[in-house]
Design a protein around this motif. Structure first.
Motif, mmCIF file in Angstrom:
data_model
loop_
_atom_site.group_PDB
_atom_site.id
_atom_site.type_symbol
_atom_site.label_atom_id
_atom_site.label_comp_id
_atom_site.label_asym_id
_atom_site.label_seq_id
_atom_site.Cartn_x
_atom_site.Cartn_y
_atom_site.Cartn_z
ATOM 1 N N LEU A 7 0.839 -1.188 0.000
ATOM 2 C CA LEU A 7 0.000 0.000 0.000
ATOM 3 C C LEU A 7 0.873 1.236 0.000
ATOM 4 C CD1 LEU A 7 -2.722 -0.982 2.597
ATOM 5 C CD2 LEU A 7 -2.823 -1.143 0.130
ATOM 6 N N PRO A 8 0.512 2.258 -0.786
ATOM 7 C CA PRO A 8 1.296 3.486 -0.769
ATOM 8 C C PRO A 8 1.158 4.205 0.554
ATOM 9 C CG PRO A 8 -0.720 3.771 -2.028
ATOM 10 C CD PRO A 8 -0.622 2.315 -1.696
ATOM 11 N N GLN A 9 2.249 4.749 1.054
ATOM 12 C CA GLN A 9 2.226 5.442 2.320
ATOM 13 C C GLN A 9 3.485 6.288 2.454
ATOM 14 O OE1 GLN A 9 2.472 1.810 4.868
ATOM 15 N NE2 GLN A 9 4.302 2.785 5.591
ATOM 16 N N ALA A 10 3.446 7.189 3.423
ATOM 17 C CA ALA A 10 4.616 8.015 3.679
ATOM 18 C C ALA A 10 5.583 7.259 4.574
ATOM 19 C CB ALA A 10 4.184 9.315 4.356
ATOM 20 N N GLY A 11 6.835 7.705 4.579
ATOM 21 C CA GLY A 11 7.798 7.132 5.506
ATOM 22 C C GLY A 11 8.413 5.848 4.987
ATOM 23 N N ALA A 35 7.855 -1.303 14.070
ATOM 24 C CA ALA A 35 7.358 -0.314 15.029
ATOM 25 C C ALA A 35 6.078 0.347 14.528
ATOM 26 C CB ALA A 35 8.417 0.754 15.281
ATOM 27 N N LEU A 36 5.206 0.678 15.469
ATOM 28 C CA LEU A 36 3.947 1.342 15.137
ATOM 29 C C LEU A 36 4.172 2.855 15.070
ATOM 30 C CD1 LEU A 36 1.348 -0.699 17.226
ATOM 31 C CD2 LEU A 36 1.954 -0.933 14.809
ATOM 32 N N SER A 37 4.924 3.263 14.074
ATOM 33 C CA SER A 37 5.103 4.683 13.798
ATOM 34 C C SER A 37 3.778 5.241 13.303
ATOM 35 C CB SER A 37 6.165 4.868 12.728
ATOM 36 O OG SER A 37 5.746 4.258 11.518
ATOM 37 N N VAL A 38 3.688 6.551 13.189
ATOM 38 C CA VAL A 38 2.467 7.154 12.658
ATOM 39 C C VAL A 38 2.212 6.664 11.242
ATOM 40 C CG1 VAL A 38 1.381 9.321 11.959
ATOM 41 C CG2 VAL A 38 2.583 9.189 14.144
ATOM 42 N N ALA A 39 3.278 6.560 10.433
ATOM 43 C CA ALA A 39 3.127 6.076 9.066
ATOM 44 C C ALA A 39 2.632 4.629 9.037
ATOM 45 C CB ALA A 39 4.451 6.189 8.319
ATOM 46 N N PHE A 69 7.003 -9.463 16.127
ATOM 47 C CA PHE A 69 5.677 -9.101 15.624
ATOM 48 C C PHE A 69 5.597 -7.583 15.564
ATOM 49 C CE2 PHE A 69 1.213 -7.959 16.400
ATOM 50 C CZ PHE A 69 0.612 -8.627 15.343
ATOM 51 N N SER A 70 5.810 -6.939 16.698
ATOM 52 C CA SER A 70 5.931 -5.473 16.746
ATOM 53 C C SER A 70 6.494 -5.075 18.093
ATOM 54 C CB SER A 70 4.581 -4.789 16.532
ATOM 55 O OG SER A 70 4.704 -3.378 16.698
ATOM 56 N N ALA A 71 7.431 -4.118 18.058
ATOM 57 C CA ALA A 71 8.031 -3.595 19.288
ATOM 58 C C ALA A 71 7.247 -2.418 19.856
ATOM 59 C CB ALA A 71 9.474 -3.179 19.019
ATOM 60 N N GLY A 72 6.089 -2.127 19.274
ATOM 61 C CA GLY A 72 5.277 -1.025 19.785
ATOM 62 C C GLY A 72 5.629 0.291 19.124
ATOM 63 N N HIS A 73 5.376 1.382 19.815
ATOM 64 C CA HIS A 73 5.619 2.703 19.235
ATOM 65 C C HIS A 73 7.093 2.893 18.887
ATOM 66 C CE1 HIS A 73 1.568 4.051 19.806
ATOM 67 N NE2 HIS A 73 1.608 3.804 21.098
ATOM 68 N N ASP A 74 7.325 3.725 17.883
ATOM 69 C CA ASP A 74 8.679 4.014 17.419
ATOM 70 C C ASP A 74 9.329 5.012 18.374
ATOM 71 O OD1 ASP A 74 10.984 4.827 16.092
ATOM 72 O OD2 ASP A 74 10.056 4.663 14.115
ATOM 73 N N LEU A 75 10.152 4.517 19.294
ATOM 74 C CA LEU A 75 10.754 5.385 20.310
ATOM 75 C C LEU A 75 11.728 6.384 19.713
ATOM 76 C CD1 LEU A 75 11.314 2.881 23.270
ATOM 77 C CD2 LEU A 75 9.394 4.425 22.852
ATOM 78 N N LYS A 76 12.371 6.035 18.606
ATOM 79 C CA LYS A 76 13.259 6.986 17.943
ATOM 80 C C LYS A 76 12.451 8.147 17.368
ATOM 81 C CE LYS A 76 16.913 3.685 16.758
ATOM 82 N NZ LYS A 76 17.670 3.027 15.643
ATOM 83 N N GLU A 77 11.308 7.844 16.801
ATOM 84 C CA GLU A 77 10.429 8.880 16.260
ATOM 85 C C GLU A 77 9.924 9.784 17.379
ATOM 86 O OE1 GLU A 77 7.101 8.549 12.897
ATOM 87 O OE2 GLU A 77 6.384 7.730 14.805
ATOM 88 N N ILE A 78 9.565 9.168 18.493
ATOM 89 C CA ILE A 78 9.084 9.939 19.645
ATOM 90 C C ILE A 78 10.190 10.838 20.187
ATOM 91 C CG2 ILE A 78 8.434 9.674 22.076
ATOM 92 C CD1 ILE A 78 6.706 7.279 21.183
ATOM 93 N N THR A 79 11.382 10.271 20.343
ATOM 94 C CA THR A 79 12.505 11.035 20.887
ATOM 95 C C THR A 79 12.878 12.210 19.987
ATOM 96 O OG1 THR A 79 13.366 9.078 22.018
ATOM 97 C CG2 THR A 79 14.906 10.890 21.643
ATOM 98 N N PHE A 91 2.956 16.132 18.984
ATOM 99 C CA PHE A 91 3.222 14.872 18.286
ATOM 100 C C PHE A 91 2.823 13.682 19.143
ATOM 101 C CE2 PHE A 91 5.923 11.242 17.245
ATOM 102 C CZ PHE A 91 5.595 11.080 15.905
ATOM 103 N N PHE A 92 3.084 13.739 20.435
ATOM 104 C CA PHE A 92 2.703 12.645 21.334
ATOM 105 C C PHE A 92 1.180 12.454 21.326
ATOM 106 C CE2 PHE A 92 6.591 13.857 24.164
ATOM 107 C CZ PHE A 92 7.453 13.415 23.163
#
Length: 272
Positions: A7-11, A35-39, A69-79, A91-92
């Protein structure tokens, strides 16, 4: 389900969708963390909407590539957003609200959603598993809500966990942050089945075929009613469920199904 379309998407967090007979298999395809980034969440929302719009789709499977499976939210993106003028607040808020929308989209989805877990699911990744209607795990899968270990209590995963596990089991995961194996997750009520890794796809496929063989209209009615009544008091739940049963009895597939049962023949569903 061999046809894979990205699927087309950003990121840089692609997912893949495998379309098979009466099923969409959505694969998190951003290893190693998925990771469950916003994208990633936006892509999942788009894939779920596409499955809901596909009249031939009867079941949705959410799986992942790689060891996690997934490490959850993208902590690098959050940081990265802590340097924003508001220290990342906007953003949070966007991240948490989008995550809540995603989890509710799974619960409110007109098709049953099955999680297929081959590896580790942590934090919001564990929340994703808990939000699905069914969860089938490999013996190599594991689960945890480790936010407490880094000063960030897993409050949003808590919502899904507390609706699937007993309070004691949910609090054990949330307070200790420790990893539980697949069999413990089954005992806690987080997953339905634990199978050898080589049989994971086969078992999930069996669930897909079994559910897809039912009346899609009946399954949709039942899934919606299950979650709605669960939020009600006992008397209200029975009142609501009784009204659902009446409307269900008037549906064409209920008439056909009951007639087929009495006539000792196989029903022919119209999915209406």
């Amino acid at each position: 389900m061999a046809d894979i379309l990205e699927l087309p998407q950003a990121g840089t967090h692609p997912i893949a969708v495998q379309r098979g007979e009466h099923a969409h298999r959505i694969v998190l395809s951003s290893p190693p963390a998925n990771a469950l980034s916003v994208a990633m969440m936006d892509a999942l929302m788009a894939a779920l909407a596409e499955a809901a719009a596909d009249r031939d789709c009867r079941v949705v499977v959410i799986a992942a590539s790689g060891k996690l499976f997934s490490a959850g939210h993208d902590l690098k993106e959050i940081t990265a957003h802590r340097g924003d003028p508001d220290r990342g607040r906007a953003f949070f808020e966007t991240t948490m609200r989008r995550c809540a929308e995603l989890m509710q989209a799974i619960v409110r989805h007109p098709r049953p959603v099955i999680a297929e877990i081959a590896g580790l699911a942590t934090a919001a990744g564990c929340q994703l598993v808990a939000s699905c209607d069914l969860a089938i795990a490999s013996e190599e899968a594991a689960f945890c809500t480790p936010g407490v270990n880094i000063g960030l209590f897993c409050s949003t995963p808590m919502v899904a966990l507390s609706r699937n596990l007993s309070n004691k089991h949910a609090m054990e995961m949330l307070l200790t942050g420790e990893t539980i194996d697949a069999r413990t997750a089954r005992d806690f009520g987080l997953v339905n089945r634990v199978v050898p890794p080589e049989y994971l796809g086969t078992v999930v496929g069996k669930y897909v075929r079994t559910i897809a063989s039912k009346s899609a209209a009946t399954v949709k009615i039942g899934k919606e009613a299950f979650y709605r009544q669960a939020e009600m008091g006992l008397a209200d739940a029975y009142d609501y469920a009784a009204s659902v049963m009446v409307e269900n009895m008037l549906a064409r597939d209920a008439e056909e199904g009951i007639g087929a049962f009495l006539g000792k023949r196989k029903p022919e569903w119209t999915h209406e």
